[in-house]
Design a protein around this motif. Structure first.
Motif, PDB file in Angstrom:
ATOM      1  N   SER A  43      80.513  67.314  35.498  1.00 21.72           N
ATOM      2  CA  SER A  43      79.405  66.939  36.363  1.00 21.72           C
ATOM      3  C   SER A  43      79.906  66.278  37.641  1.00 21.72           C
ATOM      4  CB  SER A  43      78.453  65.989  35.618  1.00 21.72           C
ATOM      5  OG  SER A  43      77.944  66.622  34.464  1.00 21.72           O
ATOM      6  N   VAL A  44      78.975  66.034  38.559  1.00 15.80           N
ATOM      7  CA  VAL A  44      79.314  65.385  39.821  1.00 15.80           C
ATOM      8  C   VAL A  44      79.928  64.012  39.568  1.00 15.80           C
ATOM      9  CG1 VAL A  44      78.352  64.433  41.954  1.00 15.80           C
ATOM     10  CG2 VAL A  44      77.532  66.626  41.088  1.00 15.80           C
ATOM     11  N   ASP A  45      81.030  63.738  40.264  1.00 11.74           N
ATOM     12  CA  ASP A  45      81.686  62.426  40.239  1.00 11.74           C
ATOM     13  C   ASP A  45      82.271  62.074  38.879  1.00 11.74           C
ATOM     14  OD1 ASP A  45      82.534  60.288  41.807  1.00 11.74           O
ATOM     15  OD2 ASP A  45      80.928  58.977  41.076  1.00 11.74           O
ATOM     16  N   ASP A  46      82.559  63.084  38.053  1.00 14.52           N
ATOM     17  CA  ASP A  46      83.260  62.803  36.801  1.00 14.52           C
ATOM     18  C   ASP A  46      84.758  62.650  37.016  1.00 14.52           C
ATOM     19  OD1 ASP A  46      81.066  62.714  35.183  1.00 14.52           O
ATOM     20  OD2 ASP A  46      81.257  64.747  34.402  1.00 14.52           O
ATOM     21  N   GLY A  47      85.254  63.042  38.193  1.00 16.87           N
ATOM     22  CA  GLY A  47      86.662  62.841  38.508  1.00 16.87           C
ATOM     23  C   GLY A  47      87.522  64.080  38.449  1.00 16.87           C
ATOM     24  N   LYS A  48      86.930  65.264  38.625  1.00 18.99           N
ATOM     25  CA  LYS A  48      87.709  66.502  38.521  1.00 18.99           C
ATOM     26  C   LYS A  48      88.782  66.575  39.600  1.00 18.99           C
ATOM     27  CE  LYS A  48      84.106  69.016  39.058  1.00 18.99           C
ATOM     28  NZ  LYS A  48      83.270  67.807  39.237  1.00 18.99           N
ATOM     29  N   SER A  49      88.392  66.363  40.853  1.00 18.25           N
ATOM     30  CA  SER A  49      89.355  66.473  41.951  1.00 18.25           C
ATOM     31  C   SER A  49      90.444  65.414  41.832  1.00 18.25           C
ATOM     32  CB  SER A  49      88.638  66.354  43.300  1.00 18.25           C
ATOM     33  OG  SER A  49      87.713  67.404  43.460  1.00 18.25           O
ATOM     34  N   THR A  50      90.076  64.227  41.370  1.00 27.88           N
ATOM     35  CA  THR A  50      91.067  63.160  41.189  1.00 27.88           C
ATOM     36  C   THR A  50      92.072  63.542  40.110  1.00 27.88           C
ATOM     37  OG1 THR A  50      89.428  61.504  41.849  1.00 27.88           O
ATOM     38  CG2 THR A  50      91.378  60.711  40.682  1.00 27.88           C
ATOM     39  N   LEU A  51      91.595  64.114  39.014  1.00 25.54           N
ATOM     40  CA  LEU A  51      92.486  64.533  37.938  1.00 25.54           C
ATOM     41  C   LEU A  51      93.464  65.595  38.429  1.00 25.54           C
ATOM     42  CD1 LEU A  51      93.426  64.734  34.999  1.00 25.54           C
ATOM     43  CD2 LEU A  51      91.556  66.352  34.604  1.00 25.54           C
ATOM     44  N   ILE A  52      92.959  66.598  39.149  1.00 25.29           N
ATOM     45  CA  ILE A  52      93.845  67.656  39.635  1.00 25.29           C
ATOM     46  C   ILE A  52      94.841  67.092  40.641  1.00 25.29           C
ATOM     47  CG2 ILE A  52      93.925  69.829  40.917  1.00 25.29           C
ATOM     48  CD1 ILE A  52      91.195  70.485  39.715  1.00 25.29           C
TER      49      ILE A  52
ATOM     50  N   LEU B 200      78.723  57.241  31.747  1.00 23.86           N
ATOM     51  CA  LEU B 200      77.456  57.969  31.749  1.00 23.86           C
ATOM     52  C   LEU B 200      77.256  58.816  30.505  1.00 23.86           C
ATOM     53  CD1 LEU B 200      77.524  59.146  35.490  1.00 23.86           C
ATOM     54  CD2 LEU B 200      76.475  57.079  34.532  1.00 23.86           C
ATOM     55  N   GLY B 201      78.328  59.200  29.837  1.00 24.46           N
ATOM     56  CA  GLY B 201      78.206  59.977  28.608  1.00 24.46           C
ATOM     57  C   GLY B 201      78.005  61.468  28.865  1.00 24.46           C
ATOM     58  N   ILE B 202      77.491  62.154  27.842  1.00 28.85           N
ATOM     59  CA  ILE B 202      77.297  63.600  27.898  1.00 28.85           C
ATOM     60  C   ILE B 202      76.012  63.899  28.667  1.00 28.85           C
ATOM     61  CG2 ILE B 202      77.206  65.725  26.562  1.00 28.85           C
ATOM     62  CD1 ILE B 202      79.720  64.065  26.102  1.00 28.85           C
ATOM     63  N   LEU B 203      76.133  64.580  29.801  1.00 28.75           N
ATOM     64  CA  LEU B 203      74.986  64.878  30.661  1.00 28.75           C
ATOM     65  C   LEU B 203      74.552  66.332  30.470  1.00 28.75           C
ATOM     66  CD1 LEU B 203      76.303  63.187  33.937  1.00 28.75           C
ATOM     67  CD2 LEU B 203      74.737  62.209  32.236  1.00 28.75           C
ATOM     68  N   PRO B 204      73.325  66.680  30.886  1.00 25.19           N
ATOM     69  CA  PRO B 204      72.885  68.087  30.800  1.00 25.19           C
ATOM     70  C   PRO B 204      73.842  69.041  31.498  1.00 25.19           C
ATOM     71  CG  PRO B 204      71.007  66.676  31.264  1.00 25.19           C
ATOM     72  CD  PRO B 204      72.224  65.797  31.344  1.00 25.19           C
ATOM     73  N   GLN B 205      74.377  68.618  32.661  1.00 25.37           N
ATOM     74  CA  GLN B 205      75.305  69.484  33.373  1.00 25.37           C
ATOM     75  C   GLN B 205      76.612  69.661  32.597  1.00 25.37           C
ATOM     76  OE1 GLN B 205      74.596  71.441  35.543  1.00 25.37           O
ATOM     77  NE2 GLN B 205      75.987  71.627  37.267  1.00 25.37           N
ATOM     78  N   THR B 206      77.004  68.638  31.832  1.00 23.41           N
ATOM     79  CA  THR B 206      78.187  68.767  30.978  1.00 23.41           C
ATOM     80  C   THR B 206      77.963  69.855  29.943  1.00 23.41           C
ATOM     81  OG1 THR B 206      78.488  66.357  31.213  1.00 23.41           O
ATOM     82  CG2 THR B 206      79.816  67.483  29.547  1.00 23.41           C
ATOM     83  N   ARG B 207      76.790  69.858  29.328  1.00 24.45           N
ATOM     84  CA  ARG B 207      76.469  70.882  28.334  1.00 24.45           C
ATOM     85  C   ARG B 207      76.418  72.271  28.982  1.00 24.45           C
ATOM     86  NH1 ARG B 207      73.021  66.597  26.667  1.00 24.45           N
ATOM     87  NH2 ARG B 207      73.461  65.910  24.533  1.00 24.45           N
ATOM     88  N   ARG B 208      75.829  72.323  30.169  1.00 27.12           N
ATOM     89  CA  ARG B 208      75.723  73.607  30.864  1.00 27.12           C
ATOM     90  C   ARG B 208      77.114  74.186  31.132  1.00 27.12           C
ATOM     91  NH1 ARG B 208      72.263  72.396  34.222  1.00 27.12           N
ATOM     92  NH2 ARG B 208      70.518  73.801  33.748  1.00 27.12           N
ATOM     93  N   HIS B 209      78.025  73.360  31.632  1.00 24.54           N
ATOM     94  CA  HIS B 209      79.363  73.838  31.944  1.00 24.54           C
ATOM     95  C   HIS B 209      80.124  74.239  30.689  1.00 24.54           C
ATOM     96  CE1 HIS B 209      79.501  71.707  36.138  1.00 24.54           C
ATOM     97  NE2 HIS B 209      78.847  72.852  36.147  1.00 24.54           N
ATOM     98  N   ALA B 210      79.962  73.477  29.609  1.00 17.29           N
ATOM     99  CA  ALA B 210      80.645  73.838  28.360  1.00 17.29           C
ATOM    100  C   ALA B 210      80.117  75.162  27.820  1.00 17.29           C
ATOM    101  CB  ALA B 210      80.461  72.722  27.329  1.00 17.29           C
ATOM    102  N   TYR B 211      78.805  75.355  27.912  1.00 21.33           N
ATOM    103  CA  TYR B 211      78.231  76.604  27.417  1.00 21.33           C
ATOM    104  C   TYR B 211      78.705  77.787  28.259  1.00 21.33           C
ATOM    105  CZ  TYR B 211      74.875  80.112  25.923  1.00 21.33           C
ATOM    106  OH  TYR B 211      74.319  81.264  25.447  1.00 21.33           O
TER     107      TYR B 211
END
Length: 552
Positions: A33-42, A135-146
């Motif tokens: 999701s937004v601001d979960d830190g993807k770009s920072t991790l990469i 923030l925990g598991i968000l709807p967008q997290t589920r969407r991306h996993a699916y």
């Protein structure tokens, strides 16, 4: 610098390049999701794996205003991304370790750019999904996993990020891991692995963290290095969608394209789809010369032993591993369009190198990502995921997506705006159909056994006397015990007769209609043969009987 030193330097570089070329390749998608830190991790992975140039590091240090390095700046390259602090477009980055090369797709997390995320993840061998520990598991997290599971990605790492802001609380990590694991259990991943990390401080990314003594010590990078490398396509069924027909002179006719799966050798027996003409491989040509064999993902030009009518969008495959030929199919769609799906409209389906007119006849169900339930839906909106029934105007030579990602995938294009409005994955024929002939309860083999022949269209065009030629041919075939019928200028009617097992003699005295009829027959998946009206009837009959013997 001495000559000996220069030679030694060249040898070292050549050795390094050769060693690098031998490393296994892993395609990785980073989602969340937004601001979960993807770009920072990469950015952290690139920095710690020496995947950056010195001037890049210096520029980001300056942009970080003398404080801690903002690792997200290594990847968010668009001005709009930096201004808003979000990822908009898919960014591809590269780094390598001692064991493997990694191509990383940094995908957007914002709901508005879910379509970009699906595009970036479509070629990945593994995925990392980030979860903000606050923030925990968000709807967008589920969407991306699916979507990741829908795209056939087998390996998923769940990185519980920003654990430093939660004092590396083990209870928080276990609660989120348990919640996500219950959700992911229904998605079909081969492996799901959890990591407590901090992308900002580097905990458990490339080195184990002393602040998580309750974790088993495996790092995210260590897990990536143990995964099987890119899914090999050489052992899959041979598939070669034709991209161009090369005819530089009268003596050369080759079919250029990319081998999307499997391998091919000189002399192999192959079948051309949708016409189902059998032939053999006469030559495998490349810019550097001829090859004895070639395998995916090589781009080559194939020459065949027989003169076969082939055009862009046709597909060449081995005779013993045939693809499916479908017009009515069931597929999963991820809807990209701003405008909602209109089931009354016609769209274009782009499959491999071919465009086919089609319409989405019915939305069978829409996936509700909160609980993964299947909800009825009359239409689809932006980012909806659904199972649909798709009806194509011409047959599509394909495989189920689970068997072949390249020949099982397609996109849907709005012909009015030329926008890509959906991405799709083929599940199979509608109602269990296995091929274009399966819309009948009587199979083609049963018709052959009963009639003693294979259905086909025989095309005669271009002269005022063509009707008489067609009638003479019908009479001659009938006298030989063949079942034949004449049709004037109606390709659809002729195809229906051919599907019923008859030899449909399609004729027209209008020369200009020849190209239109050829195009209709070429994409129909029914054997057809063009005859010259000026030939004597005995020659025509011989050509028809020879073609019948070659028809499977």
């Amino acid at each position: 610098m001495t000559a000996e030193t220069q030679v030694q330097g060249r040898t070292d570089v050549q050795g390094f390049l050769a060693e690098h070329a031998e490393k296994e390749l892993l395609r990785l998608a980073v989602v969340g999701s937004v601001d979960d830190g993807k770009s920072t991790l990469i950015g952290r992975l690139l920095y710690e794996c020496n995947g950056l140039f010195e001037d890049q590091v210096a520029a980001v240090k300056r942009a970080s205003a003398g404080g801690e390095i903002d690792f997200s700046l290594f990847t968010d390259g668009l001005r709009a991304e930096r201004e808003q602090g979000i990822t908009i477009d898919v960014a591809y980055r590269y780094f390598s370790t001692k064991r493997r090369k990694v191509i990383v797709a940094d995908t957007p997390g914002h709901l508005q750019y879910t379509r970009n995320m699906a595009t970036g993840a479509s070629t990945a061998d593994a995925a990392v999904i980030l979860v903000d520990a606050r923030l925990g598991i968000l709807p967008q997290t589920r969407r991306h996993a699916y979507i990741a599971s829908l795209l056939g990605i087998p390996y998923l790492a769940v990185a519980i990020n920003k654990m430093d802001l939660m004092d590396f609380d083990q209870a928080v990590y276990e609660r989120l891991s348990t919640e996500f694991e219950a959700f992911a259990r229904t998605l079909g991943f081969e492996q799901v692995r959890f990591f407590p990390i901090s992308a900002r401080t580097g905990d458990n990314i490339t080195q184990p963290s002393a602040r998580t003594p309750w974790h088993d010590g495996e790092t995210l990078l260590g897990w990536l290095e143990t995964l099987p490398h890119e899914r090999r396509q050489e052992d899959a069924a041979f598939r070669f969608p034709v991209q161009y027909v090369l005819r530089p002179d009268l003596d050369y006719r080759g079919f250029a394209g990319q081998i999307v799966s499997g391998k091919v050798r000189l002399g192999d027996e192959v079948v051309v789809y949708p016409s189902k003409r059998r032939t053999h491989i006469a030559s495998i040509d490349t810019f550097d010369g001829r090859l004895e064999e070639a395998s995916a993902p090589a781009s080559v030009t194939l020459r065949l032993t027989d003169e076969v009518d082939i055009s862009r969008g046709d597909q060449i495959a081995h005779a013993e591993q045939p693809p499916r030929v479908l017009q009515d199919m069931e597929a999963m769609l991820v809807w990209f369009g701003e405008e909602r799906l209109d089931t009354s409209r016609r769209y274009l389906v782009k499959h491999t190198s071919k465009y086919v007119p089609a319409h989405i006849e019915q939305v069978l169900w829409r996936k509700e990502l909160e609980d993964l339930s299947e909800q009825p839906a009359p239409t689809l909106g932006l980012n909806d995921i659904a199972k649909v029934r798709l009806v194509c105007k011409r047959p599509v030579v394909c495989d189920p997506y689970r068997d072949n990602r390249r020949t099982g995938a397609f996109i849907v294009v709005d012909p009015l705006t030329n926008d890509t409005v959906a991405a799709g994955m083929i599940l199979g024929g509608a109602g269990g159909q296995g091929a274009g002939e399966a819309r009948s309860l009587v199979t083609a083999s049963e018709r052959r056994e009963r009639l003693g022949q294979s259905g086909a269209v025989l095309l005669l065009t271009g002269t005022p006397e063509v009707r008489d030629a067609a009638l003479r041919l019908e009479r001659a075939l009938f006298d030989l015990g063949r079942h034949a019928a004449t049709v004037r200028g109606d390709a659809e009617n002729a195809l229906a007769l051919a599907e019923a097992g008859l030899l449909a003699i399609l004729y027209t005295p209008v020369p200009q209609a020849r190209l239109v009829l050829r195009e209709q027959l070429r994409g129909a998946g029914v054997p057809w043969l063009e005859l010259e009206p000026s030939e004597d009837v005995d020659t025509q009959v011989k050509r028809v009987l020879d073609a019948q013997e070659k028809t499977p």
